[in-house]
Enzyme design. Structure first.
Site, PDB file in Angstrom:
ATOM      1  N   GLU A 211       6.214 -23.525  25.001  1.00  0.00           N
ATOM      2  CA  GLU A 211       5.617 -22.657  23.986  1.00  0.00           C
ATOM      3  C   GLU A 211       4.261 -23.171  23.514  1.00  0.00           C
ATOM      4  OE1 GLU A 211       8.593 -21.660  21.038  1.00  0.00           O
ATOM      5  OE2 GLU A 211       9.667 -20.441  22.503  1.00  0.00           O
ATOM      6  N   ASP A 246      13.717 -25.305  14.797  1.00  0.00           N
ATOM      7  CA  ASP A 246      14.747 -24.552  15.528  1.00  0.00           C
ATOM      8  C   ASP A 246      15.475 -25.572  16.378  1.00  0.00           C
ATOM      9  OD1 ASP A 246      16.368 -22.989  17.069  1.00  0.00           O
ATOM     10  OD2 ASP A 246      14.770 -21.836  18.039  1.00  0.00           O
ATOM     11  N   GLU A 296      16.575 -23.153  11.912  1.00  0.00           N
ATOM     12  CA  GLU A 296      17.134 -22.130  12.806  1.00  0.00           C
ATOM     13  C   GLU A 296      18.182 -22.731  13.726  1.00  0.00           C
ATOM     14  OE1 GLU A 296      14.098 -19.910  14.935  1.00  0.00           O
ATOM     15  OE2 GLU A 296      15.455 -19.526  16.612  1.00  0.00           O
ATOM     16  N   LYS A 348      14.500 -10.544  18.165  1.00  0.00           N
ATOM     17  CA  LYS A 348      13.897 -10.617  19.497  1.00  0.00           C
ATOM     18  C   LYS A 348      14.126  -9.280  20.186  1.00  0.00           C
ATOM     19  CE  LYS A 348      14.492 -15.589  20.470  1.00  0.00           C
ATOM     20  NZ  LYS A 348      15.494 -16.592  20.942  1.00  0.00           N
ATOM     21  N   SER A 375      10.211 -12.701  16.567  1.00  0.00           N
ATOM     22  CA  SER A 375      10.030 -13.833  17.483  1.00  0.00           C
ATOM     23  C   SER A 375       9.560 -13.418  18.868  1.00  0.00           C
ATOM     24  CB  SER A 375      11.365 -14.573  17.619  1.00  0.00           C
ATOM     25  OG  SER A 375      11.292 -15.566  18.623  1.00  0.00           O
ATOM     26  N   ARG A 377       9.327 -14.879  22.996  1.00  0.00           N
ATOM     27  CA  ARG A 377      10.256 -15.631  23.832  1.00  0.00           C
ATOM     28  C   ARG A 377       9.483 -16.779  24.486  1.00  0.00           C
ATOM     29  NH1 ARG A 377      15.390 -13.372  24.366  1.00  0.00           N
ATOM     30  NH2 ARG A 377      15.794 -15.587  24.647  1.00  0.00           N
ATOM     31  N   LYS A 399       7.236 -15.915  14.478  1.00  0.00           N
ATOM     32  CA  LYS A 399       6.951 -17.120  15.265  1.00  0.00           C
ATOM     33  C   LYS A 399       6.512 -16.693  16.657  1.00  0.00           C
ATOM     34  CE  LYS A 399      11.471 -18.574  17.157  1.00  0.00           C
ATOM     35  NZ  LYS A 399      12.336 -19.728  17.444  1.00  0.00           N
TER      36      LYS A 399
END
Ligand code: PGA
Ligand code: ZN
Length: 439
Positions: A211, A246, A296, A348, A375, A377, A399
């Site tokens: 990410e 998370d 999370e 999501k 969110s 992915r 996010k």
């Protein structure tokens, strides 16, 4: 009206194939590309893959593309539905598939069509996408609420090659006066973090995770958090920037316990697995020692008992976000609400598969007093729909990975544009990221 629906294969940020759909109307062409996560549990909708080992390591989406071009396209054109009537089109797609997890046509095929339709609908109305989504959701519009961003600056878990157990360490610039300034804070913190990490752990520690955050070979969450706290202070934003984690704990849940060494075969030993009580104690220490504002997936999706046991305690200090355990699936969200497992729904799009169902999931959460965090992915693309989704649904939080790498920044850049265009008709959620959707 829709004159053409066309799908093709394009690629995501990990170099895996994914589905792009282009819808043609009298207003032009409107396209959407779907993302893909590293997690797929049994509740969420099916990301249809060819599983042909000779091509794309089994990750091909030729079947999903074919399903759009040969099944969805002719049926949708024949149905002659209005592109602004998202609900009817999504219902049509759901019926055409006919399975609860969209496994016949593929959620990747269906979602790409659903999102391209939304863009065509906005185009027909001459509205920005976020405004069209707010209309569809029948939510209060002006002033629009600009979400507080959660930037994943340090990657661990299954998104990195390091030994770090927890998946994401995010910075949350809630004290910034605007989204634009929040992004500036985050980029400065990220560059400071990179420098500090190289000083302490050597240059290879600045390698990147999936990410876009750094993926240093730190041993544990404390070391990661110490680096991030130093970076926040070093950049001059102490007290204005929180930290979010998370844990993605389903990934290290084994035999009813938690293996913090799940990525290191040599260290992994069943004797050392933590019980959920021991893991909860670790979280509680971290929450009290560091400026953590959000946690999370602290426990596995199969460990409901721990979620219900620790939510009341944890929520006094941080918001608790449900991702894998709820998977954006209405029936499970309802159970989560009833059992009081969390107070934020991670939303999501590709876990549920149509825009209408995503809007309904968000409203279900809002009605229960939960917040919603939109969110991305881990496998992303240049598609920016989730930026407009977060603004349109007034989620107040989003996010989208690191404040670096264009597949992550595409979304943040889109929110910068939205905030800039709206001028005084935009309010940055800031420190109210948890409650401001209720206003
Ligand atoms: P994924 O992870 O996109 O790889 O599933 C994101 C998350 O756990 O929030
Ligand atoms: Zn998650």
């Amino acid at each position: 009206t829709i004159s053409k629906v066309y799908a093709r294969v394009v690629y995501d940020s990990r170099g895996n194939p994914t589905v792009e759909v282009v819808i043609s109307t009298e207003k032009g062409k409107f396209s959407a590309i779907v993302p893909s996560g590293a997690h797929h549990n049994s509740h969420e909708c099916l990301d249809l893959r060819d599983n042909d080992p000779k091509k794309w390591n089994g990750r091909g989406v030729s079947q999903a593309v074919q399903n759009v071009n040969e099944i969805i396209a002719p049926a949708l054109i024949k149905a002659n539905l209005d592109v602004t009537d998202q609900e009817s089109i999504d219902e049509f797609l759901i019926d055409l598939d006919g399975t609860p997890t969209k496994e016949k046509l593929g959620a990747n095929a269906i979602l790409a069509v659903s999102l391209a339709v939304a863009k065509a609908g906005a185009g027909k109305k001459g509205s920005p996408l976020y405004k069209h989504i707010a209309d569809l959701a029948k939510l209060h519009e002006y002033p629009f609420l600009i979400p507080t961003p959660f930037f994943n600056v340090l990657n661990g878990g299954i998104h990195s090659g390091s030994g770090l157990t927890f998946q994401e360490f995010m910075v949350v610039p809630y004290g910034a006066p605007s989204f634009f300034e929040a992004v500036r804070y985050a980029t400065e913190i990220f560059h400071t973090l990179r420098t500090l990490t190289i000083e302490k752990y050597g240059s290879s520690s600045a390698n990147l995770g999936d990410e876009g955050g750094i993926a240093p070979n730190v041993e544990n969450a404390r070391q990661a958090l110490d680096l991030i706290v130093s970076a926040i202070k070093g950049a001059g934003y102490e007290g204005q920037v929180g930290i979010a984690i998370d844990a993605s704990a389903s990934d290290f849940y084994k035999e009813g316990k938690y293996d913090l060494n799940f990525k290191n075969e040599e260290l992994s030993n069943a004797i050392d697995y933590l019980t959920s009580d021991q893991l909860a104690e670790l979280y509680w220490d971290l929450i009290n020692k560091y400026p953590i504002v959000s946690l999370e997936d602290p426990f596995s999706e199969d460990d409901w008992e721990a979620w219900t046991k620790y939510y009341p305690k944890f929520q006094s200090k941080v918001q608790i976000v449900a991702d894998a355990i709820t998977s954006t699936t209405p029936e499970i969200i309802e159970q989560g609400i009833e059992k009081k497992i969390a107070n934020v729904l991670l939303l999501k799009l590709n876990q549920i598969g149509t825009l209408t169902e995503a809007i309904d999931a968000a409203k279900l959460a809002y009605d229960a007093g939960w917040a919603v965090q939109v969110s991305h992915r881990s496998g992303e693309t240049e598609d920016t729909t989730i930026a407009d989704l977060a603004v349109g649904l007034r989620t107040a939080q989003i996010k989208s990975g690191a404040p670096a790498r264009s597949e992550r920044f595409a979304k943040y850049n889109q929110i910068i544009r939205i905030e800039d265009d709206l001028e005084k008709y935009a309010v940055y959620a800031g420190k109210n990221f948890h409650d401001s959707n209720k206003s």
